[in-house]
Design a protein around this motif. Structure first.
Motif, short mmCIF file in Angstrom:
data_model
loop_
_atom_site.label_atom_id
_atom_site.label_comp_id
_atom_site.label_asym_id
_atom_site.label_seq_id
_atom_site.Cartn_x
_atom_site.Cartn_y
_atom_site.Cartn_z
N GLN A 303 -8.33 -24.66 14.50
CA GLN A 303 -8.57 -24.28 13.11
C GLN A 303 -8.04 -22.68 13.14
O GLN A 303 -8.00 -21.95 14.42
N SER A 304 -7.64 -22.15 12.04
CA SER A 304 -6.87 -20.67 12.08
C SER A 304 -7.62 -20.17 10.78
O SER A 304 -6.95 -18.97 10.53
N ASP A 305 -8.38 -20.78 9.95
CA ASP A 305 -8.73 -20.03 8.80
C ASP A 305 -9.80 -18.96 8.98
O ASP A 305 -10.27 -18.78 7.89
N ASP A 306 -10.18 -18.86 10.02
CA ASP A 306 -11.33 -17.64 10.50
C ASP A 306 -10.50 -16.55 10.97
O ASP A 306 -11.46 -15.52 11.28
N GLY A 307 -9.30 -16.40 11.04
CA GLY A 307 -8.54 -15.22 11.44
C GLY A 307 -8.20 -15.12 12.85
O GLY A 307 -7.36 -14.29 13.38
N LEU A 308 -8.76 -15.98 13.85
CA LEU A 308 -8.37 -16.24 15.14
C LEU A 308 -7.19 -17.21 15.30
O LEU A 308 -7.07 -18.53 14.54
#
Length: 365
Positions: A303-308
């Motif tokens: 996942q990448s939608d948390d800014g990491l």
């Protein structure tokens, strides 16, 4: 109240007791006192959290969601773990199922330094599944491990790591093994034209692990591996934030010792604390993870939608070369396949080379 840390537990309880049990978990993870004795307004308004929901699952089992104020974590990696599952981990009828933290805490943790993009750049493979294997068994001399490393590098395997059981043994000292295996991959690259990454296992006391890391990076390794549940998640965080110059793989050893779901531990915490790739047991192998668990782990890691940055899932633990196409179809392109035992089934050194080449060819097709 400044809430922000949401923790989901699975609690075994009689229906008549679940509200009291939930209140007890809420207070245990913050103040360790009954609500009746709390008189300070700041504590009541900014430290004690709230119960968000109680959901009945099966008879005697409930999913409980509790919210803690962000300030209870003290902007500290170890204290965050304490708030999530400190004293409550000592209660045998409670499992930590999931956790969600605010963006500010995610930025404090920092996450991975390289992620999928950095590992792909390091191995020179911009698309498609990546290949990896492990040097084993424990007990071989440094020369024998380096010879196996050379064979795997000649075959074109992207990443060749120490088995997590390889430490600073008398029969294979850490520094000697690092020098020999880095040299083995360089010699192979002169033949193949591409550089495989050698990844040593870092294990020992915190000070010794930092010594190993500094030595390995100076020696030219392509990455390093640690077992965060053996060494500590806060040490993982410190290594990534203050010392790391190469990608880091996280091994799940000792990860089953606590009642924390694989999704929360391997899928969220390992990534949040800084792993660039996370090894976990694949379905259908020596361990008991289901297809559903493996799919959820891969999705959480990527996942990448948390800014990491997204990180590589590394399924392992009994993958057979004969099941390579099935495994790739299940995970897709952004995966690093870790195959060990299935390669070592080869009858001799030449057969090992050919079997490793078949692994690489199967992943590239």
């Amino acid at each position: 109240m400044n809430s922000g840390i949401e923790v989901v537990y699975i609690v075994k309880s009689a229906p008549a007791d679940i509200e009291a049990r939930t209140e007890g978990i809420l207070l245990e993870q913050a103040v360790e006192l009954p609500r009746s004795v709390l008189r300070d307004d700041f504590v009541l308004n900014h430290i004690v959290g709230s119960v968000r929901s109680i959901e009945a699952l099966t008879t005697g089992e409930f999913r409980v969601t509790i919210s803690h104020p962000e300030g209870t974590a003290g902007n500290d990696p170890a204290q965050l773990l304490n708030v999530l599952f400190g004293n409550t981990s000592l209660q045998p009828d409670v499992l930590l199922e999931d956790v969600r933290i605010p963006a500010s805490l995610l930025q404090t943790l920092g996450g991975p330094r390289f992620g999928i993009a950095g590992i792909r750049q390091a191995v020179g493979v911009p698309t498609g599944p990546l290949t990896s294997t492990a040097l084993k068994p424990m007990g071989l001399s440094t020369d024998k491990l380096a010879a196996i490393c050379h064979t795997f590098a000649l075959a074109g395997i992207d990443l060749i790591k120490d088995d997590h059981g390889l430490a600073d043994h008398a029969f294979s000292r850490f520094e000697d093994r690092v020098r020999a295996c880095v040299d083995a991959t360089k010699r192979a690259a002169q033949t193949t034209g591409r550089q495989s990454l050698y990844v040593p296992n870092l294990i020992g006391s915190p000070s010794r692990v930092l010594e190993q890391l500094r030595f390995a990076q100076k020696a030219g390794v392509g990455g390093v591996m640690i077992s965060p549940m053996l060494l500590g998640l806060p040490l993982l965080h410190e290594i990534v934030r203050n010392e790391l110059t190469v990608p880091l793989l996280a091994h799940p050893s000792f990860g089953g010792a606590l009642r924390i779901s694989p999704e929360a531990l391997l899928g969220r915490l390992f990534r949040w604390f800084g792993a660039d790739a996370v090894i976990y047991p694949n379905y259908g192998g020596r361990f008991t993870y289901s297809k559903e668990t493996c799919a959820r782990l891969a999705a959480l890691l990527r996942q990448s939608d948390d800014g990491l940055p997204p990180v590589l899932p590394v399924p392992a633990g009994g993958i057979k070369i004969e099941r390579l196409s099935e495994t790739i179809a299940f995970y897709g392109e952004d995966v690093m396949l870790l195959i060990g035992g299935s390669l070592y089934e080869a009858a001799d050194d030449n057969a090992l080379l050919q079997r490793a080449k078949s692994f690489v060819a199967g992943a590239r097709n």
